[in-house]
Design a protein around this motif. Structure first.
Motif, short mmCIF file in Angstrom:
data_model
loop_
_atom_site.label_atom_id
_atom_site.label_comp_id
_atom_site.label_asym_id
_atom_site.label_seq_id
_atom_site.Cartn_x
_atom_site.Cartn_y
_atom_site.Cartn_z
N GLN A 39 -26.96 -18.63 -42.81
CA GLN A 39 -27.90 -19.49 -43.51
C GLN A 39 -27.27 -19.96 -44.81
OE1 GLN A 39 -31.79 -17.81 -44.24
NE2 GLN A 39 -32.70 -19.84 -44.36
N ALA A 40 -27.08 -21.26 -44.91
CA ALA A 40 -26.56 -21.86 -46.12
C ALA A 40 -27.73 -22.26 -47.02
CB ALA A 40 -25.71 -23.08 -45.78
N PRO A 41 -27.49 -22.39 -48.32
CA PRO A 41 -28.57 -22.78 -49.23
C PRO A 41 -29.25 -24.07 -48.80
CG PRO A 41 -26.67 -22.04 -50.47
CD PRO A 41 -26.23 -22.14 -49.04
N GLY A 42 -30.57 -24.04 -48.74
CA GLY A 42 -31.33 -25.21 -48.38
C GLY A 42 -31.33 -25.56 -46.91
N LYS A 43 -30.73 -24.73 -46.08
CA LYS A 43 -30.67 -24.99 -44.66
C LYS A 43 -31.31 -23.87 -43.86
CE LYS A 43 -26.43 -27.75 -44.89
NZ LYS A 43 -25.06 -27.93 -44.36
N GLN A 44 -31.65 -24.17 -42.63
CA GLN A 44 -32.24 -23.18 -41.75
C GLN A 44 -31.18 -22.23 -41.22
OE1 GLN A 44 -34.36 -25.37 -38.71
NE2 GLN A 44 -36.20 -25.50 -39.97
N ARG A 45 -31.62 -21.03 -40.92
CA ARG A 45 -30.73 -20.06 -40.32
C ARG A 45 -30.35 -20.52 -38.91
NH1 ARG A 45 -32.26 -13.81 -41.01
NH2 ARG A 45 -32.37 -14.68 -43.13
N GLU A 46 -29.08 -20.38 -38.57
CA GLU A 46 -28.60 -20.81 -37.28
C GLU A 46 -27.78 -19.73 -36.60
OE1 GLU A 46 -25.79 -24.03 -37.32
OE2 GLU A 46 -24.60 -23.17 -38.95
N LEU A 47 -27.82 -19.74 -35.29
CA LEU A 47 -26.98 -18.82 -34.52
C LEU A 47 -25.54 -19.27 -34.58
CD1 LEU A 47 -26.73 -16.45 -32.46
CD2 LEU A 47 -27.03 -18.17 -30.67
N VAL A 48 -24.65 -18.35 -34.87
CA VAL A 48 -23.23 -18.62 -34.90
C VAL A 48 -22.59 -18.21 -33.57
CG1 VAL A 48 -21.03 -18.17 -36.04
CG2 VAL A 48 -23.14 -18.34 -37.39
N ALA A 49 -22.79 -16.97 -33.19
CA ALA A 49 -22.24 -16.46 -31.95
C ALA A 49 -23.01 -15.22 -31.54
CB ALA A 49 -20.75 -16.14 -32.09
N CYS A 50 -23.00 -14.93 -30.26
CA CYS A 50 -23.70 -13.75 -29.77
C CYS A 50 -22.94 -13.16 -28.60
CB CYS A 50 -25.14 -14.08 -29.37
SG CYS A 50 -25.31 -15.35 -28.10
N ILE A 51 -23.25 -11.91 -28.31
CA ILE A 51 -22.57 -11.20 -27.23
C ILE A 51 -23.51 -10.18 -26.63
CG2 ILE A 51 -21.57 -9.49 -28.81
CD1 ILE A 51 -19.04 -9.56 -27.01
N THR A 52 -23.48 -10.06 -25.32
CA THR A 52 -24.27 -9.05 -24.63
C THR A 52 -23.47 -7.78 -24.49
OG1 THR A 52 -23.56 -9.63 -22.39
CG2 THR A 52 -25.40 -10.88 -23.32
N ARG A 53 -24.14 -6.72 -24.07
CA ARG A 53 -23.44 -5.46 -23.86
C ARG A 53 -22.36 -5.60 -22.81
NH1 ARG A 53 -23.83 -0.11 -24.88
NH2 ARG A 53 -23.03 1.30 -23.25
N GLY A 54 -22.60 -6.46 -21.82
CA GLY A 54 -21.63 -6.68 -20.77
C GLY A 54 -20.47 -7.57 -21.16
N GLY A 55 -20.53 -8.16 -22.35
CA GLY A 55 -19.42 -8.95 -22.84
C GLY A 55 -19.57 -10.45 -22.73
N ARG A 56 -20.70 -10.93 -22.24
CA ARG A 56 -20.91 -12.37 -22.20
C ARG A 56 -21.08 -12.89 -23.62
NH1 ARG A 56 -25.84 -15.22 -18.96
NH2 ARG A 56 -24.81 -14.14 -17.21
N THR A 57 -20.39 -13.97 -23.95
CA THR A 57 -20.42 -14.51 -25.29
C THR A 57 -20.88 -15.96 -25.30
OG1 THR A 57 -18.10 -15.21 -25.24
CG2 THR A 57 -18.56 -12.98 -26.02
N ASN A 58 -21.35 -16.37 -26.44
CA ASN A 58 -21.74 -17.75 -26.66
C ASN A 58 -21.54 -18.05 -28.14
OD1 ASN A 58 -22.65 -20.31 -25.95
ND2 ASN A 58 -24.79 -19.80 -26.37
N ASP A 89 -18.55 -23.62 -43.78
CA ASP A 89 -18.86 -22.31 -43.24
C ASP A 89 -19.50 -21.40 -44.29
OD1 ASP A 89 -17.78 -22.78 -40.62
OD2 ASP A 89 -15.77 -22.47 -41.44
N THR A 90 -19.54 -21.84 -45.53
CA THR A 90 -20.13 -21.05 -46.59
C THR A 90 -21.60 -20.78 -46.31
OG1 THR A 90 -18.59 -21.88 -48.27
CG2 THR A 90 -20.68 -20.98 -49.05
N ALA A 91 -21.97 -19.52 -46.31
CA ALA A 91 -23.33 -19.13 -45.99
C ALA A 91 -23.45 -17.62 -46.12
CB ALA A 91 -23.71 -19.56 -44.57
N VAL A 92 -24.68 -17.15 -46.06
CA VAL A 92 -24.92 -15.74 -45.87
C VAL A 92 -24.94 -15.48 -44.37
CG1 VAL A 92 -26.48 -13.80 -46.23
CG2 VAL A 92 -26.21 -15.52 -48.02
N TYR A 93 -24.14 -14.55 -43.93
CA TYR A 93 -24.04 -14.23 -42.52
C TYR A 93 -24.83 -12.96 -42.22
CZ TYR A 93 -20.52 -17.80 -41.74
OH TYR A 93 -19.87 -19.00 -41.61
N TYR A 94 -25.69 -13.06 -41.22
CA TYR A 94 -26.58 -11.97 -40.86
C TYR A 94 -26.28 -11.45 -39.46
CZ TYR A 94 -29.53 -13.64 -44.72
OH TYR A 94 -30.01 -14.03 -45.94
N CYS A 95 -26.30 -10.17 -39.33
CA CYS A 95 -26.17 -9.53 -38.03
C CYS A 95 -27.56 -9.35 -37.43
CB CYS A 95 -25.48 -8.18 -38.19
SG CYS A 95 -25.22 -7.27 -36.65
#
Length: 122
Positions: A39-58, A89-95
């Motif tokens: 989430q960058a200042p003044g912007k909505q939080r967005e998904l960057v990348a994700c992964i399942t336990r089985g290793g599928r990524t997006n 890419d400047t933003a706060v990155y959340y897990c």
């Protein structure tokens, strides 16, 4: 109780690299899903990348080819390798993670980390 703790953020010059880590701790039976949001200042939080336990990524198109998500299931940890960083890419990155805490229940709980600041600037 489950906690997600991010680390690895900081200040980097354009074109540089950072590796973010997110370690989950507490009562954990299984981590179904883990992902990184930002989430960058003044912007909505967005998904960057994700992964399942089985290793599928997006990953979102803006980071494909530059960012790589990976996980170590034994350590309950997810990583985000960020290369060729840009000022945008400047933003706060959340897990974020969907976690089962009880083997007797199929239900999961969603958790957020407190975030780590990534600043890309010369």
């Amino acid at each position: 109780q489950v906690q997600l703790v991010e680390s690895g953020g900081g200040l980097v010059q354009p074109g540089g690299s950072l590796r973010l880590s997110c370690a989950a701790s507490g009562s954990i039976f299984s981590i179904v899903f883990m992902g990184w949001y930002r989430q960058a200042p003044g912007k909505q939080r967005e998904l960057v990348a994700c992964i399942t336990r089985g290793g599928r990524t997006n990953a979102t198109d803006s980071v494909k080819g530059r960012f790589t998500i990976s996980r170590d299931n034994a350590k309950n940890t997810v990583y985000l390798e960020m290369n060729s960083l840009k000022p945008e890419d400047t933003a706060v990155y959340y897990c974020n993670a969907d976690i089962r805490g009880d083997s007797d229940s199929p239900y999961y709980t969603n958790y957020w980390g407190q975030g780590t600041q990534v600043t890309v600037s010369s």
